[in-house]
Design a protein around this motif. Structure first.
Motif, PDB file in Angstrom:
ATOM      1  N   GLY A  33       0.813  -1.212   0.000  1.00  0.00           N
ATOM      2  CA  GLY A  33       0.000   0.000   0.000  1.00  0.00           C
ATOM      3  C   GLY A  33       0.841   1.253   0.000  1.00  0.00           C
ATOM      4  N   SER A  34       0.187   2.392   0.076  1.00  0.00           N
ATOM      5  CA  SER A  34       0.883   3.679   0.064  1.00  0.00           C
ATOM      6  C   SER A  34       1.832   3.783   1.256  1.00  0.00           C
ATOM      7  CB  SER A  34      -0.122   4.826   0.114  1.00  0.00           C
ATOM      8  OG  SER A  34      -1.001   4.777  -0.994  1.00  0.00           O
ATOM      9  N   PRO A  35       2.938   4.501   1.106  1.00  0.00           N
ATOM     10  CA  PRO A  35       3.882   4.642   2.211  1.00  0.00           C
ATOM     11  C   PRO A  35       3.204   5.181   3.467  1.00  0.00           C
ATOM     12  CG  PRO A  35       4.838   5.474   0.174  1.00  0.00           C
ATOM     13  CD  PRO A  35       3.397   5.192  -0.123  1.00  0.00           C
ATOM     14  N   VAL A  36       3.648   4.655   4.611  1.00  0.00           N
ATOM     15  CA  VAL A  36       3.138   5.096   5.909  1.00  0.00           C
ATOM     16  C   VAL A  36       4.099   6.128   6.476  1.00  0.00           C
ATOM     17  CG1 VAL A  36       2.604   4.412   8.278  1.00  0.00           C
ATOM     18  CG2 VAL A  36       1.977   2.916   6.363  1.00  0.00           C
ATOM     19  N   ARG A  37       3.592   7.333   6.718  1.00  0.00           N
ATOM     20  CA  ARG A  37       4.410   8.399   7.288  1.00  0.00           C
ATOM     21  C   ARG A  37       3.762   8.875   8.578  1.00  0.00           C
ATOM     22  NH1 ARG A  37       4.254   9.571   1.656  1.00  0.00           N
ATOM     23  NH2 ARG A  37       6.308   9.247   0.666  1.00  0.00           N
ATOM     24  N   LEU A  43       7.855   4.592   7.145  1.00  0.00           N
ATOM     25  CA  LEU A  43       8.059   3.181   7.451  1.00  0.00           C
ATOM     26  C   LEU A  43       8.737   2.477   6.281  1.00  0.00           C
ATOM     27  CD1 LEU A  43       7.382   1.001   9.608  1.00  0.00           C
ATOM     28  CD2 LEU A  43       5.233   0.617   8.387  1.00  0.00           C
ATOM     29  N   ALA A  44       9.749   1.682   6.589  1.00  0.00           N
ATOM     30  CA  ALA A  44      10.440   0.918   5.552  1.00  0.00           C
ATOM     31  C   ALA A  44       9.465  -0.025   4.856  1.00  0.00           C
ATOM     32  CB  ALA A  44      11.592   0.124   6.165  1.00  0.00           C
ATOM     33  N   LEU A  45       9.652  -0.193   3.558  1.00  0.00           N
ATOM     34  CA  LEU A  45       8.774  -1.083   2.792  1.00  0.00           C
ATOM     35  C   LEU A  45       8.807  -2.500   3.360  1.00  0.00           C
ATOM     36  CD1 LEU A  45       6.914  -1.796   0.464  1.00  0.00           C
ATOM     37  CD2 LEU A  45       8.931  -1.962  -1.024  1.00  0.00           C
ATOM     38  N   ASP A  46       9.985  -2.993   3.740  1.00  0.00           N
ATOM     39  CA  ASP A  46      10.070  -4.341   4.293  1.00  0.00           C
ATOM     40  C   ASP A  46       9.189  -4.486   5.527  1.00  0.00           C
ATOM     41  OD1 ASP A  46      11.747  -5.371   2.401  1.00  0.00           O
ATOM     42  OD2 ASP A  46      13.578  -5.156   3.576  1.00  0.00           O
ATOM     43  N   ALA A  47       9.195  -3.473   6.384  1.00  0.00           N
ATOM     44  CA  ALA A  47       8.387  -3.521   7.601  1.00  0.00           C
ATOM     45  C   ALA A  47       6.900  -3.400   7.272  1.00  0.00           C
ATOM     46  CB  ALA A  47       8.817  -2.413   8.560  1.00  0.00           C
ATOM     47  N   GLN A  48       6.565  -2.481   6.373  1.00  0.00           N
ATOM     48  CA  GLN A  48       5.156  -2.283   6.013  1.00  0.00           C
ATOM     49  C   GLN A  48       4.577  -3.526   5.347  1.00  0.00           C
ATOM     50  OE1 GLN A  48       4.420   1.284   3.761  1.00  0.00           O
ATOM     51  NE2 GLN A  48       2.277   0.756   3.364  1.00  0.00           N
ATOM     52  N   LEU A  49       5.387  -4.173   4.534  1.00  0.00           N
ATOM     53  CA  LEU A  49       4.925  -5.382   3.862  1.00  0.00           C
ATOM     54  C   LEU A  49       4.628  -6.487   4.876  1.00  0.00           C
ATOM     55  CD1 LEU A  49       4.401  -6.812   1.159  1.00  0.00           C
ATOM     56  CD2 LEU A  49       6.833  -7.438   1.111  1.00  0.00           C
ATOM     57  N   LEU A  50       5.490  -6.646   5.849  1.00  0.00           N
ATOM     58  CA  LEU A  50       5.250  -7.659   6.878  1.00  0.00           C
ATOM     59  C   LEU A  50       3.969  -7.362   7.648  1.00  0.00           C
ATOM     60  CD1 LEU A  50       6.251 -10.127   8.532  1.00  0.00           C
ATOM     61  CD2 LEU A  50       7.330  -8.479  10.073  1.00  0.00           C
ATOM     62  N   GLU A 239       1.553   6.237  22.496  1.00  0.00           N
ATOM     63  CA  GLU A 239       0.275   6.729  21.947  1.00  0.00           C
ATOM     64  C   GLU A 239       0.296   6.711  20.417  1.00  0.00           C
ATOM     65  OE1 GLU A 239      -2.044   7.083  24.031  1.00  0.00           O
ATOM     66  OE2 GLU A 239      -0.810   7.078  25.843  1.00  0.00           O
ATOM     67  N   LEU A 240       1.449   7.030  19.833  1.00  0.00           N
ATOM     68  CA  LEU A 240       1.547   7.100  18.377  1.00  0.00           C
ATOM     69  C   LEU A 240       1.581   5.726  17.711  1.00  0.00           C
ATOM     70  CD1 LEU A 240       4.198   9.943  17.891  1.00  0.00           C
ATOM     71  CD2 LEU A 240       1.778  10.053  17.280  1.00  0.00           C
ATOM     72  N   PHE A 241       2.274   4.787  18.322  1.00  0.00           N
ATOM     73  CA  PHE A 241       2.570   3.524  17.651  1.00  0.00           C
ATOM     74  C   PHE A 241       2.018   2.306  18.395  1.00  0.00           C
ATOM     75  CE2 PHE A 241       6.233   6.488  17.096  1.00  0.00           C
ATOM     76  CZ  PHE A 241       5.933   6.879  15.795  1.00  0.00           C
ATOM     77  N   GLY A 242       1.032   2.529  19.256  1.00  0.00           N
ATOM     78  CA  GLY A 242       0.491   1.443  20.071  1.00  0.00           C
ATOM     79  C   GLY A 242      -0.511   0.559  19.352  1.00  0.00           C
ATOM     80  N   ASP A 243      -0.744   0.793  18.077  1.00  0.00           N
ATOM     81  CA  ASP A 243      -1.690  -0.046  17.339  1.00  0.00           C
ATOM     82  C   ASP A 243      -1.240  -0.158  15.888  1.00  0.00           C
ATOM     83  OD1 ASP A 243      -4.013  -1.559  16.774  1.00  0.00           O
ATOM     84  OD2 ASP A 243      -5.056   0.232  16.084  1.00  0.00           O
ATOM     85  N   GLY A 244      -1.057  -1.375  15.428  1.00  0.00           N
ATOM     86  CA  GLY A 244      -0.751  -1.585  14.018  1.00  0.00           C
ATOM     87  C   GLY A 244       0.709  -1.723  13.671  1.00  0.00           C
ATOM     88  N   PHE A 245       1.609  -1.751  14.661  1.00  0.00           N
ATOM     89  CA  PHE A 245       3.044  -1.816  14.363  1.00  0.00           C
ATOM     90  C   PHE A 245       3.719  -2.976  15.083  1.00  0.00           C
ATOM     91  CE2 PHE A 245       1.740   2.577  13.586  1.00  0.00           C
ATOM     92  CZ  PHE A 245       2.183   2.735  12.277  1.00  0.00           C
ATOM     93  N   ARG A 317      18.620   5.517  16.612  1.00  0.00           N
ATOM     94  CA  ARG A 317      17.236   5.252  16.229  1.00  0.00           C
ATOM     95  C   ARG A 317      17.215   4.870  14.757  1.00  0.00           C
ATOM     96  NH1 ARG A 317      12.409   9.710  16.138  1.00  0.00           N
ATOM     97  NH2 ARG A 317      12.899   9.838  18.381  1.00  0.00           N
ATOM     98  N   PHE A 318      16.541   3.745  14.458  1.00  0.00           N
ATOM     99  CA  PHE A 318      16.258   3.381  13.076  1.00  0.00           C
ATOM    100  C   PHE A 318      14.843   3.868  12.801  1.00  0.00           C
ATOM    101  CE2 PHE A 318      19.618   0.486  14.313  1.00  0.00           C
ATOM    102  CZ  PHE A 318      20.467   0.530  13.216  1.00  0.00           C
ATOM    103  N   PRO A 319      14.710   5.065  12.213  1.00  0.00           N
ATOM    104  CA  PRO A 319      13.410   5.726  12.161  1.00  0.00           C
ATOM    105  C   PRO A 319      12.375   5.020  11.299  1.00  0.00           C
ATOM    106  CG  PRO A 319      15.003   6.905  10.817  1.00  0.00           C
ATOM    107  CD  PRO A 319      15.771   5.876  11.580  1.00  0.00           C
ATOM    108  N   ASP A 320      12.814   4.110  10.437  1.00  0.00           N
ATOM    109  CA  ASP A 320      11.890   3.462   9.506  1.00  0.00           C
ATOM    110  C   ASP A 320      11.491   2.050   9.922  1.00  0.00           C
ATOM    111  OD1 ASP A 320      14.495   2.581   9.152  1.00  0.00           O
ATOM    112  OD2 ASP A 320      14.311   2.294   6.982  1.00  0.00           O
ATOM    113  N   LEU A 321      11.893   1.617  11.123  1.00  0.00           N
ATOM    114  CA  LEU A 321      11.674   0.226  11.504  1.00  0.00           C
ATOM    115  C   LEU A 321      10.722   0.078  12.686  1.00  0.00           C
ATOM    116  CD1 LEU A 321      15.223  -1.300  10.968  1.00  0.00           C
ATOM    117  CD2 LEU A 321      13.219  -1.396   9.475  1.00  0.00           C
ATOM    118  N   ILE A 322      10.331  -1.170  12.940  1.00  0.00           N
ATOM    119  CA  ILE A 322       9.358  -1.503  13.971  1.00  0.00           C
ATOM    120  C   ILE A 322      10.022  -2.330  15.068  1.00  0.00           C
ATOM    121  CG2 ILE A 322       7.364  -1.443  12.416  1.00  0.00           C
ATOM    122  CD1 ILE A 322       7.611  -4.511  12.181  1.00  0.00           C
ATOM    123  N   HIS A 323       9.315  -2.444  16.172  1.00  0.00           N
ATOM    124  CA  HIS A 323       9.757  -3.316  17.253  1.00  0.00           C
ATOM    125  C   HIS A 323       9.922  -4.734  16.726  1.00  0.00           C
ATOM    126  CE1 HIS A 323      10.125  -4.190  21.568  1.00  0.00           C
ATOM    127  NE2 HIS A 323       9.609  -5.369  21.261  1.00  0.00           N
ATOM    128  N   GLY A 324      10.981  -5.407  17.190  1.00  0.00           N
ATOM    129  CA  GLY A 324      11.197  -6.797  16.797  1.00  0.00           C
ATOM    130  C   GLY A 324      12.002  -6.987  15.538  1.00  0.00           C
TER     131      GLY A 324
END
Length: 355
Positions: A33-37, A43-50, A239-245, A317-324
């Protein structure tokens, strides 16, 4: 036949996952889908795809109806995202004596490493409830191979069967064991570092603090990957990233309710290390955070407090990545790129502290 199909399903799902990640980038972008900002980050494409694939499969978060279900989910995820076992790394299972019973552990060594050198005592993540030696096997092999060091991975007791401070007691015992048996483990007491991710980062930070204050040999370095360091305060990143990441607000509550059901324990600096009165004299640290992680802000607050206390610290900080993301190396190049950078910092930190 039904049993065979059940056994084959993770293999098939893993093949599909790798097939999707092997698609051309434009196709992967179309699927994701469209980039998540958010918060000035993309968000990195690899992370968004997962995250998109997890959503399509009906999976959301790391917790479960029961601890057993969550642990089964972790084992399943490890099979899905795991890749071929890294070559040139020798691993041997061990037992570590502790007051609560012997702990399982695994010692990793690059095959061509024969001389004594640094040892990283590593504590796996999983909210103190899930995770084990196998869930972090690929990560520990990667650290050993590319940092050129030995890694001792520790399987501490899990909650809710063993609530706070059982996990910490086990990790302190494992660190003491490593210091007492450093020569046999291929190291020296003065060359032992601690590390961990998420809940494991919490345990590594707490072990470093305990060792420094109690008269144990101080760790030479601490590698803290998106550590949980404050169970008392909700910060903006939650609050910002507590759902969907991947790691959700619900997960964090679920984990903490199992590990520290007594709310008073959450103010104990052995758990909320950020609340410790004095952080001076602690070992040099590398504190890694992910931009789209609810734990981001508390990890960076801890790094800031370390720096203010005179502790040498590298904050990344890796600004484009997610926990895990350190457990996702086999499936996405962006995850591996980040892990190579972490390994570079670990190598440099250990080299600077070499005695």
């Amino acid at each position: 036949m039904a049993k065979v199909l059940e056994l084959m399903q993770p293999v098939l799902e893993a093949a599909v996952l790798r097939g999707v990640y092997a698609l051309p980038r434009p196709v992967r972008r179309l699927i994701a889908g469209s980039p998540v900002r958010l918060d000035g980050q993309e968000l990195a494409l690899d992370a968004q795809l997962l995250l998109k694939l997890l959503k399509l499969s009906g999976r959301d978060g790391l917790s479960g109806v029961t601890p057993e279900a969550a642990r089964a989910g972790m084992r399943r995820s490890t099979k899905l995202t795991g890749g071929p076992r890294l070559s040139d790394v020798v691993a041997a299972d061990r037992r570590i004596p502790a007051d609560g019973g012997d702990l399982a552990a695994r010692l990793y060594r690059p095959r061509d490493l024969t001389e004594p050198g640094p040892l990283l005592v590593y504590f796996h993540g999983g909210g103190w409830v899930i995770g084990d030696l196998d869930s972090h096997d690929d990560l520990c092999r990667f650290l050993a191979k590319h940092a050129g060091i030995r890694v001792l991975s520790v399987d501490y007791r899990l909650a809710p069967e063993h609530p706070f401070p059982a996990a910490l007691d086990d990790c302190v015992a494992a660190y003491r064991y490593a210091a007492d048996n450093a020569t046999e483990l291929g190291s020296r007491p003065e060359s032992i570092a601690v590390g961990g991710d998420s809940a494991g980062g919490n345990l590594a930070a707490s072990v470093a603090l305990h060792a420094t204050r109690s008269g144990l040999v101080r760790p030479v370095f601490q590698l803290l990957i998106y550590p949980a360091v404050d169970a008392t305060t909700r910060r903006r990143s939650r609050e910002l990233f507590g759902d969907g990441f991947l790691l959700t607000d619900r997960d964090m509550n679920w984990f903490m309710d199992h590990y520290a059901p007594d709310a008073a324990d959450r103010y104990d600096p052995r758990l909320s290390v950020l609340l410790a009165d004095d952080l001076s004299g602690l070992p040099p640290a590398c504190v890694v955070t992910a931009g789209f992680d609810p734990l981001r802000d508390e990890g960076e607050a801890y790094a800031q407090r370390l720096a203010e206390s005179g502790v040498p610290v590298v904050t990344r900080r890796f600004p484009d990545l997610i926990h895990g993301f350190v457990n996702l190396r086999p499936i996405g190049t962006r995850f591996q790129e980040a892990l190579f950078e972490i390994v570079g910092t670990l190598r440099a930190g250990l080299e600077l502290q070499r005695v």
